[in-house]
Enzyme design. Structure first.
Site, PDB file in Angstrom:
ATOM      1  N   GLU A 256       4.590   5.623  -4.861  1.00  0.00           N
ATOM      2  CA  GLU A 256       4.575   7.014  -5.307  1.00  0.00           C
ATOM      3  C   GLU A 256       3.720   7.883  -4.391  1.00  0.00           C
ATOM      4  O   GLU A 256       4.012   9.071  -4.215  1.00  0.00           O
ATOM      5  CB  GLU A 256       4.093   7.071  -6.760  1.00  0.00           C
ATOM      6  CG  GLU A 256       5.156   6.509  -7.711  1.00  0.00           C
ATOM      7  CD  GLU A 256       4.692   6.374  -9.144  1.00  0.00           C
ATOM      8  OE1 GLU A 256       5.348   6.943 -10.041  1.00  0.00           O
ATOM      9  OE2 GLU A 256       3.669   5.691  -9.375  1.00  0.00           O
TER      10      GLU A 256
ATOM     11  N   GLU B 216       7.313  -1.370 -11.948  1.00  0.00           N
ATOM     12  CA  GLU B 216       6.642  -1.215 -13.239  1.00  0.00           C
ATOM     13  C   GLU B 216       7.401  -1.829 -14.412  1.00  0.00           C
ATOM     14  O   GLU B 216       6.774  -2.451 -15.290  1.00  0.00           O
ATOM     15  CB  GLU B 216       6.371   0.273 -13.508  1.00  0.00           C
ATOM     16  CG  GLU B 216       5.217   0.862 -12.714  1.00  0.00           C
ATOM     17  CD  GLU B 216       5.607   1.371 -11.338  1.00  0.00           C
ATOM     18  OE1 GLU B 216       4.789   2.059 -10.711  1.00  0.00           O
ATOM     19  OE2 GLU B 216       6.746   1.071 -10.896  1.00  0.00           O
TER      20      GLU B 216
END
Length: 258
Positions: free
Chosen positions: A111, A131
């Site tokens: 990210e 995730e």
């Protein structure tokens, strides 16, 4: 502030921010987040710093994401208001950021990459938003940015499986600008040199107009961009006079950033 988990170096108008937790694959704990937020605050506020490179120590990992060991020990998931690494939620900074990815960029580490403006990756770099494999979700902008950068179906293919993508595949998908065959930081500095050859105010106005223009129709963006603060600052600047003058006089411009 003093730094324990990062380094901040200045080379002329270039700031180099280095994550320095190689023993933890450069995963970010609470203190590292605070230090990175401070570093990007420092970069954003310094009128003499025009471009930043975010990189990490070692060859194995750029950033393995959030420090899950800290979370498992009851430390929670502490992230600054400006987002993961003090960058992913920083929508008001028009100065360009280059990610020099020297290995694994997972979860929050990816990210950081997606929040950067230019991405240079080493040949051994790997990217993923894994995730869901640990019962979480990419809540630092990955869910929003990846589909915008590579398209919905390709992004879903990565996000719903958590699969790893190589640097070369990242280049083919479009979120990597260059796969460096040599030192990745040196390659990132080459990009920085090219940016620094341009007017810093023009670069900032361009970044602001591009990002704000993504959320509105083209015809509206063409009207709105004239009113953006960075664009107005550029148009009223001494550099807007210096650039054409240097071109007419066949010399290199001397940018002042004002």
């Amino acid at each position: 502030m003093s730094y324990e988990y990062i380094n901040y170096e200045v080379e002329g108008a270039l700031a180099i921010i280095t994550i320095n937790r190689p023993e933890a694959h450069n995963a970010l704990n609470a203190r590292a987040h605070v230090e990175l937020e401070n570093a990007f605050d420092r970069f954003a506020a310094d009128p003499d710093q025009w471009v930043a490179i975010i990189t990490a120590t070692g060859e194995k990992a750029f950033c393995a994401g959030h420090d899950l060991k800290q979370q498992a020990a009851g430390g929670g998931m502490v992230v600054p208001e400006t987002g993961f690494a003090g960058l992913t939620g920083r929508f008001d900074m028009n100065k360009p950021v280059i990610a020099a990815v020297n290995g694994v960029a997972m979860g929050g580490g990816f990210e950081i990459v997606l929040a950067s403006d230019i991405v240079v990756a080493s040949e051994n770099a790997l990217f993923a938003l894994p995730e869901p494999r640990v019962g979480l979700a990419a809540l630092a902008g990955g869910i929003q940015r990846l589909p915008r950068e590579i398209g919905l179906k390709r992004a879903m293919g990565m996000m719903l499986t958590g699969r790893r993508v190589t640097a070369q595949e990242g280049y083919q998908l479009g979120f990597v600008n260059e796969v460096a065959t040599g030192n990745v930081l040196d390659a990132a500095k080459r990009w920085a040199v090219d940016i620094l050859a341009c007017s810093p105010l023009s670069v900032q106005a361009t970044k602001e107009a591009v990002l704000k223009g993504l959320t509105v129709p083209v015809e509206q963006a063409l009207v709105d961009e004239w009113a953006y603060p960075a664009m107005q600052a550029m148009l009223a600047s001494a550099d807007a006079v210096e650039g054409p003058a240097a071109f007419a006089e066949k010399r290199a411009p001397k940018w002042q950033g004002k």
